[in-house]
Design a protein around this motif. Structure first.
Motif, PDB file in Angstrom:
ATOM      1  N   UNK A   1      59.540 -67.894  -5.100  1.00  0.00           N
ATOM      2  CA  UNK A   1      60.532 -68.916  -4.780  1.00  0.00           C
ATOM      3  C   UNK A   1      60.631 -69.987  -5.857  1.00  0.00           C
ATOM      4  N   UNK A   2      59.658 -70.068  -6.728  1.00  0.00           N
ATOM      5  CA  UNK A   2      59.763 -70.945  -7.888  1.00  0.00           C
ATOM      6  C   UNK A   2      58.988 -70.313  -9.027  1.00  0.00           C
ATOM      7  N   UNK A   3      59.446 -70.563 -10.240  1.00  0.00           N
ATOM      8  CA  UNK A   3      58.750 -69.936 -11.352  1.00  0.00           C
ATOM      9  C   UNK A   3      59.280 -70.369 -12.697  1.00  0.00           C
ATOM     10  N   UNK A   4      58.522 -70.005 -13.709  1.00  0.00           N
ATOM     11  CA  UNK A   4      58.900 -70.170 -15.110  1.00  0.00           C
ATOM     12  C   UNK A   4      58.660 -68.828 -15.780  1.00  0.00           C
ATOM     13  N   UNK A   5      59.630 -68.362 -16.527  1.00  0.00           N
ATOM     14  CA  UNK A   5      59.529 -67.027 -17.119  1.00  0.00           C
ATOM     15  C   UNK A   5      60.278 -66.996 -18.439  1.00  0.00           C
ATOM     16  N   UNK A   6      60.063 -65.925 -19.193  1.00  0.00           N
ATOM     17  CA  UNK A   6      60.777 -65.693 -20.440  1.00  0.00           C
ATOM     18  C   UNK A   6      61.823 -64.611 -20.218  1.00  0.00           C
ATOM     19  N   UNK A   7      63.066 -64.919 -20.563  1.00  0.00           N
ATOM     20  CA  UNK A   7      64.160 -63.958 -20.461  1.00  0.00           C
ATOM     21  C   UNK A   7      64.531 -63.482 -21.862  1.00  0.00           C
ATOM     22  N   UNK A   8      64.539 -62.172 -22.049  1.00  0.00           N
ATOM     23  CA  UNK A   8      64.862 -61.584 -23.344  1.00  0.00           C
ATOM     24  C   UNK A   8      66.136 -60.773 -23.215  1.00  0.00           C
TER      25      UNK A   8
END
Length: 286
Positions: free
Chosen positions: A100-107
């Motif tokens: 429900x919450x997060x931080x991620x890397x989008x490539x």
């Protein structure tokens, strides 16, 4: 030449950080029609932060997902008129439940370029991973009118045989008059979905609903109807956008279970005239 397939496919991927929290998830769920009735326990899992489950199609807007498409259209080897761009299809693969919450890397990268002679199709791939590993992969199929004829691979056919027999379940979902206005707050600000004058210039009587909003409405119907409301059972979800929905209309969603397989074939049509909206649609699940 507008499309240089070799150059586009060889281009370096573009990466950036995305973040989201429960408010983004709740807004998305409201944008696809969750919360009716507002006090229904089955709807509260989409709208109340203390019970929140994330419908996997949220992945299409997480971190304001639209920039991934815009980024792809500005890749080396791609020079196109945005007025000729159509969203042709979407494939979502879920690697594990979305928090429900997060931080991620989008490539983002161009995974394929297909030559349909009168048009080109770009497959724009977005792979998202956080500190614990891959979360999801989105493939957006972008149809570029008038950009074909460069001698490239025609690509595979995405057309499926229509499901046989009567559907196992059929449900209807009313689309609110203000659904597109609410959904666009998730990050897709295209005036086609809000401005009547712009919509007429594009050839429509009035603003149309976002295709990815219809995509989310349909997945929610499948999860709620055939998967016991368990969003974590969805493994992948593919569709071809076959028509438009106007806010205020009704979607009729038909579902066929595939014997001996963990998949559901789906069709979505306008309730007024049975005109196809989503076609070649499959939800694979556990």
């Amino acid at each position: 030449m507008p499309i240089d397939a070799a150059k586009a496919l060889a281009a370096e991927p573009r990466s950036g950080q995305i973040t989201w929290d429960h408010k983004d998830v709740q807004l998305y769920h409201l944008g696809i029609g969750a919360g009716r009735p507002a006090t229904d326990p089955d709807e509260l899992r989409y709208t109340l932060e203390s019970r929140l489950h994330v419908l996997p199609s949220f992945a299409t807007v997480a971190g304001n997902g639209a920039p991934g498409v815009i980024s792809g259209l500005s890749m080396p080897g791609i020079e196109v008129d945005l007025a000729r761009v159509l969203h042709g299809g979407q494939l979502l693969t879920v690697h594990r439940p979305i928090p429900a919450e997060g931080t991620a890397t989008a490539t983002n990268r161009i995974a394929a370029v297909y030559d349909k002679v009168k048009a080109a199709i770009l497959v724009l791939r977005t792979e998202v991973a956080d500190a614990d590993g891959p979360l999801w992969t989105n493939d957006a199929q972008i149809f570029l009118r008038g950009e074909g004829g460069f001698g490239g691979d025609r690509g595979p056919s995405t057309r499926l045989e229509p499901p046989a027999g009567e559907p196992d379940r059929t449900v209807e979902r009313a689309v609110r008059e203000d659904q597109a206005l609410l959904y666009r707050l998730c990050g897709d600000w295209n005036p086609l979905h809000a401005d009547p004058e712009f919509a007429k210039l594009a050839g429509f009587d009035r603003p149309i609903l976002h295709g990815l909003c219809t995509y989310g409405i349909t997945l929610k119907a499948v999860v709620d109807t055939l998967l016991d409301g368990d969003v974590t059972r969805v493994r992948s979800y593919v569709t071809r956008f076959a028509g438009v929905v106007y806010p205020g209309e009704t979607l009729r969603i038909r579902m066929w279970r595939t014997p001996g397989a963990i998949r559901v074939a789906v069709s979505a049509v306008r309730g007024t005239d049975d005109a196809p909206v989503l076609a070649d649609t499959v939800v694979e699940h556990s």
